[in-house]
Design an enzyme around this catalytic site. Structure first.
Site, PDB file in Angstrom:
ATOM      1  N   GLU A   1       0.858  -1.185   0.000  1.00 58.44           N
ATOM      2  CA  GLU A   1       0.000   0.000   0.000  1.00 58.44           C
ATOM      3  C   GLU A   1       0.896   1.238   0.000  1.00 58.44           C
ATOM      4  O   GLU A   1       2.025   1.199   0.513  1.00 58.44           O
ATOM      5  CB  GLU A   1      -0.882  -0.025   1.265  1.00 58.44           C
ATOM      6  CG  GLU A   1      -1.784   1.189   1.396  1.00 58.44           C
ATOM      7  CD  GLU A   1      -2.877   1.014   2.456  1.00 58.44           C
ATOM      8  OE1 GLU A   1      -2.875  -0.017   3.163  1.00 58.44           O
ATOM      9  OE2 GLU A   1      -3.726   1.919   2.556  1.00 58.44           O
TER      10      GLU A   1
ATOM     11  N   ASN B   1      -6.715   1.422   2.768  1.00 58.77           N
ATOM     12  CA  ASN B   1      -7.469   2.637   3.049  1.00 58.77           C
ATOM     13  C   ASN B   1      -7.047   3.783   2.133  1.00 58.77           C
ATOM     14  O   ASN B   1      -7.855   4.653   1.791  1.00 58.77           O
ATOM     15  CB  ASN B   1      -7.263   3.045   4.514  1.00 58.77           C
ATOM     16  CG  ASN B   1      -7.849   2.020   5.477  1.00 58.77           C
ATOM     17  OD1 ASN B   1      -8.725   1.245   5.121  1.00 58.77           O
ATOM     18  ND2 ASN B   1      -7.349   2.006   6.711  1.00 58.77           N
TER      19      ASN B   1
ATOM     20  N   ASN C   1     -12.065  -0.838  -1.161  1.00 57.42           N
ATOM     21  CA  ASN C   1     -11.432  -1.435   0.013  1.00 57.42           C
ATOM     22  C   ASN C   1     -12.260  -1.160   1.264  1.00 57.42           C
ATOM     23  O   ASN C   1     -12.615   0.001   1.529  1.00 57.42           O
ATOM     24  CB  ASN C   1     -10.033  -0.836   0.209  1.00 57.42           C
ATOM     25  CG  ASN C   1      -9.352  -1.352   1.456  1.00 57.42           C
ATOM     26  OD1 ASN C   1      -8.941  -2.506   1.508  1.00 57.42           O
ATOM     27  ND2 ASN C   1      -9.242  -0.508   2.479  1.00 57.42           N
ATOM     28  N   GLU C   2     -12.577  -2.214   2.009  1.00 57.92           N
ATOM     29  CA  GLU C   2     -13.248  -2.098   3.320  1.00 57.92           C
ATOM     30  C   GLU C   2     -14.334  -1.025   3.329  1.00 57.92           C
ATOM     31  O   GLU C   2     -14.345  -0.149   4.202  1.00 57.92           O
ATOM     32  CB  GLU C   2     -12.211  -1.833   4.425  1.00 57.92           C
ATOM     33  CG  GLU C   2     -11.267  -2.986   4.625  1.00 57.92           C
ATOM     34  CD  GLU C   2     -10.316  -2.843   5.808  1.00 57.92           C
ATOM     35  OE1 GLU C   2     -10.266  -1.759   6.426  1.00 57.92           O
ATOM     36  OE2 GLU C   2      -9.614  -3.827   6.113  1.00 57.92           O
TER      37      GLU C   2
ATOM     38  N   TYR D   1      -6.803  -9.185  11.214  1.00 59.80           N
ATOM     39  CA  TYR D   1      -5.527  -8.954  11.899  1.00 59.80           C
ATOM     40  C   TYR D   1      -5.715  -9.362  13.353  1.00 59.80           C
ATOM     41  O   TYR D   1      -6.782  -9.134  13.928  1.00 59.80           O
ATOM     42  CB  TYR D   1      -5.141  -7.474  11.847  1.00 59.80           C
ATOM     43  CG  TYR D   1      -4.866  -6.951  10.453  1.00 59.80           C
ATOM     44  CD1 TYR D   1      -3.624  -7.154   9.853  1.00 59.80           C
ATOM     45  CD2 TYR D   1      -5.833  -6.246   9.738  1.00 59.80           C
ATOM     46  CE1 TYR D   1      -3.364  -6.667   8.577  1.00 59.80           C
ATOM     47  CE2 TYR D   1      -5.576  -5.759   8.458  1.00 59.80           C
ATOM     48  CZ  TYR D   1      -4.328  -5.974   7.884  1.00 59.80           C
ATOM     49  OH  TYR D   1      -4.070  -5.505   6.628  1.00 59.80           O
TER      50      TYR D   1
ATOM     51  N   GLU E   1      -6.292  -9.446   3.083  1.00 65.35           N
ATOM     52  CA  GLU E   1      -5.456  -8.849   4.139  1.00 65.35           C
ATOM     53  C   GLU E   1      -5.492  -9.786   5.340  1.00 65.35           C
ATOM     54  O   GLU E   1      -6.579 -10.026   5.894  1.00 65.35           O
ATOM     55  CB  GLU E   1      -5.962  -7.461   4.548  1.00 65.35           C
ATOM     56  CG  GLU E   1      -5.743  -6.399   3.491  1.00 65.35           C
ATOM     57  CD  GLU E   1      -6.060  -4.992   3.969  1.00 65.35           C
ATOM     58  OE1 GLU E   1      -5.858  -4.697   5.167  1.00 65.35           O
ATOM     59  OE2 GLU E   1      -6.530  -4.200   3.137  1.00 65.35           O
TER      60      GLU E   1
ATOM     61  N   GLN F   1       1.463  -6.614   5.266  1.00 65.77           N
ATOM     62  CA  GLN F   1       1.802  -6.281   3.902  1.00 65.77           C
ATOM     63  C   GLN F   1       3.146  -6.917   3.570  1.00 65.77           C
ATOM     64  O   GLN F   1       3.516  -7.872   4.264  1.00 65.77           O
ATOM     65  CB  GLN F   1       1.796  -4.774   3.743  1.00 65.77           C
ATOM     66  CG  GLN F   1       0.378  -4.194   4.016  1.00 65.77           C
ATOM     67  CD  GLN F   1       0.216  -2.717   3.670  1.00 65.77           C
ATOM     68  OE1 GLN F   1       1.053  -2.085   3.054  1.00 65.77           O
ATOM     69  NE2 GLN F   1      -0.902  -2.136   4.099  1.00 65.77           N
TER      70      GLN F   1
HETATM   71  O1  AHR Z   1      -3.043  -2.996   5.983  1.00 64.60           O
HETATM   72  C1  AHR Z   1      -3.319  -1.855   6.730  1.00 64.60           C
HETATM   73  C2  AHR Z   1      -4.774  -1.409   6.608  1.00 64.60           C
HETATM   74  O2  AHR Z   1      -5.608  -2.355   7.213  1.00 64.60           O
HETATM   75  C3  AHR Z   1      -5.325  -1.293   5.220  1.00 64.60           C
HETATM   76  O3  AHR Z   1      -5.043  -0.066   4.632  1.00 64.60           O
HETATM   77  C4  AHR Z   1      -6.795  -1.432   5.431  1.00 64.60           C
HETATM   78  O4  AHR Z   1      -7.457  -1.994   4.324  1.00 64.60           O
HETATM   79  C5  AHR Z   1      -6.905  -2.287   6.677  1.00 64.60           C
HETATM   80  O5  AHR Z   1      -7.769  -1.737   7.600  1.00 64.60           O
END
Ligand code: AHR
Length: 503
Positions: A29, A74, A174-175, A246, A294, A351
């Protein structure tokens, strides 16, 4: 310490699915030092004439990363892709409200495509469906994938790329369920936007595949109804639905932390069910598969990131320094994804460089974080077909429910004639002796046994000490009388590979 016992049962012909190699993908990103100083740093000693760092390319190639998602995240929801093409000196600097930094656009679309070739990765390109919409979707795919003879395709040629970029996989935003997202939408609004963007993009290039946004994580209040609504609106225009997850050991409870893969497993099962529910509702024949685009551990850098001043360029942001227990969970998450290889066709470790990443760089070098090892070893040795396994092993209680002490996956590669076991032992005290009947793989012998473990679960790799936590070759396994016997030490990631004995 006791030695505990477990058994894995397989049948050579009972398969889950062939592994889609894109399950080993990653993500870059425009965030922190992922692009700038990570993959691009003109003048750095390993950088080539285009400013691309060869040291990171070497590590990415070593891990055989097949595909990289780009440019966000994001970031993409405020991104104007036209800013990132044309003469660099004419590209505007803009604020990025998502990460409260300034983006110079010095590295853009053409630079990324050039880097992709050198790193030998395929692009997965995300479009802005937050602050932009259908028209922009049409323009960017015309720029990338139409050969010539139209405004945007000729603009690409004028900017130096005679041939189309031919990007095959596109993320539709994205999201978009997240209230933090620029241009955040309700499920119905997003479902319509994704359907219309996907429709026009496939009109321009019918050979592409598209990924619609699922929930930002399974704890979102709209989880499940979001997926169902988006699928009902956009089913015909999409090929995959995304998942993101995450985890962090915020309470310093390692058993619970290592059990996070149980949560990931539940998340996948739920999303598969929702996809199939909408398939049935719509009397569809075609399945929607999953893009877990992700996934990682992310929490170490949360406090430090609060101190970063706003509107600076590529600060040290989201720079988690990973320890041994993080590597064990990453291994376990990778195993979880593989066990769902019938539906999870794409997954991106988020990432790739510097930002919550397996690879770190400084001005002077690049090194492997702890999590690099399970990711790299799965990617390089986990190609083939996932076998269905029945595992007899004890479980422990965790905040996510019962978690097996041994997490494993078995992959056969009939072409290369290998049988590979990846396994994490989550027992912090005890070794496990695990047996697997391999009589159907007659003549197969141990060819490789790798181990990642250590006394200190919090041990990390740094530029000064880059090999403190690393995978090493061991001899903890053997084939005897048709049985594979493997010893998995307490708190460890293990790889065991068999192949026919040399004739
Ligand atoms: O990977 C970091 C962030 O995590 C990304 O920009 C977003 O898509 C997610 O919330």
């Amino acid at each position: 310490m006791a030695i505990k016992k477990a058994r894995i049962s397989i049948d050579r012909d009972i398969e889950i699915s062939k592994v889609d190699e894109r399950i080993y993908s990653s993500f870059i990103e425009h965030l922190g030092r992922a692009v700038y100083e990570g993959i691009y740093q003109p003048g750095q000693k390993s950088a080539d004439a285009d400013g691309l760092r060869q040291d990171t390319i070497d590590l990415i190639r070593e891990a055989r990363v097949p595909m990289v998602r780009y440019p966000g995240g994001n970031f993409v929801s405020g991104f104007l892709w036209e800013d990132s093409v044309g003469p660099v000196s004419e590209r505007p600097s803009r604020i990025d409200p998502a990460w409260m930094v300034v983006e110079t656009n010095e590295f853009g679309l053409h630079e990324f495509m050039n880097w992709s070739k050198k790193a030998d990765v395929k692009p997965m390109y995300a479009i802005n469906l937050g602050t932009r919409g259908t028209l922009d979707a049409r323009n960017v795919i015309e720029y990338c994938n139409v050969k010539q003879g139209s405004y945007y395709s000729d603009l690409r040629r004028k900017n130096g790329a005679e041939e189309p970029f031919d990007i095959k996989l596109w993320c539709l935003g994205n999201e978009m369920d997240g209230p933090w997202q620029m241009g955040h939408k309700t499920a119905a609004e997003y479902g319509r936007a994704a359907a219309e963007a996907g429709r026009i993009m496939k009109m321009v290039d019918p050979s592409i595949e598209t990924v619609a946004c699922g929930s930002a994580f399974s704890g979102m209040p709209t989880f499940a109804s979001w997926e169902a609504t988006v699928l009902q609106e956009a089913y015909d225009q999409i090929d995959y639905l995304s998942l993101h997850s995450y985890y962090g050991n915020r309470d310093d409870n390692t058993p619970d932390f290592l059990a996070s893969s149980v949560d990931m497993d539940e998340f996948i099962k739920s999303v598969v069910s929702i996809c199939d529910y909408v398939k049935a509702l719509k009397r569809e024949k075609r399945e929607i598969n999953l893009s877990f685009d992700e996934w990682n551990v992310w929490y170490h850098s949360n406090e430090a990131d609060k101190q970063i001043p706003h509107w600076v360029k590529h600060p040290h942001q989201l720079e988690d320094i990973y320890n041994l227990e993080d590597a064990l969970l990453v291994g376990s998450m990778m195993i979880t994804l593989l066990r769902h290889a019938d539906r999870v066709k794409i997954a991106c470790l988020a990432q790739l460089v510097n930002v919550i990443a397996p690879i770190m760089t400084s001005d002077t070098g690049a090194w492997r974080q702890t999590i690099y090892y399970p990711y790299m070893q799965a990617s390089t040795m986990g190609r083939g077909t996932v076998l269905n396994t029945a595992v007899k092993v004890d479980c422990y209680e965790s905040k996510y429910g019962d978690a097996p002490f041994i997490d494993s996956v078995v992959i056969k590669d009939e072409e290369r004639e290998t049988l590979t076991v990846f396994a994490v032992n989550k027992d912090l005290e005890n070794d496990y002796e695990v047996t697997m009947d391999v009589r159907q793989f007659e003549g197969y012998q141990l060819v490789e046994n790798l181990l990642l473990t250590g006394e200190d679960l919090k041990a990390v790799n740094t530029e000064e000490d880059p090999d403190r936590v690393k995978s090493v070759a061991v001899s903890n396994a053997c084939v005897e009388d048709g049985s594979l016997k493997m010893r998995f030490p307490a708190r460890s990631w293990n790889v065991v590979r068999l192949a026919p004995a040399a004739k």
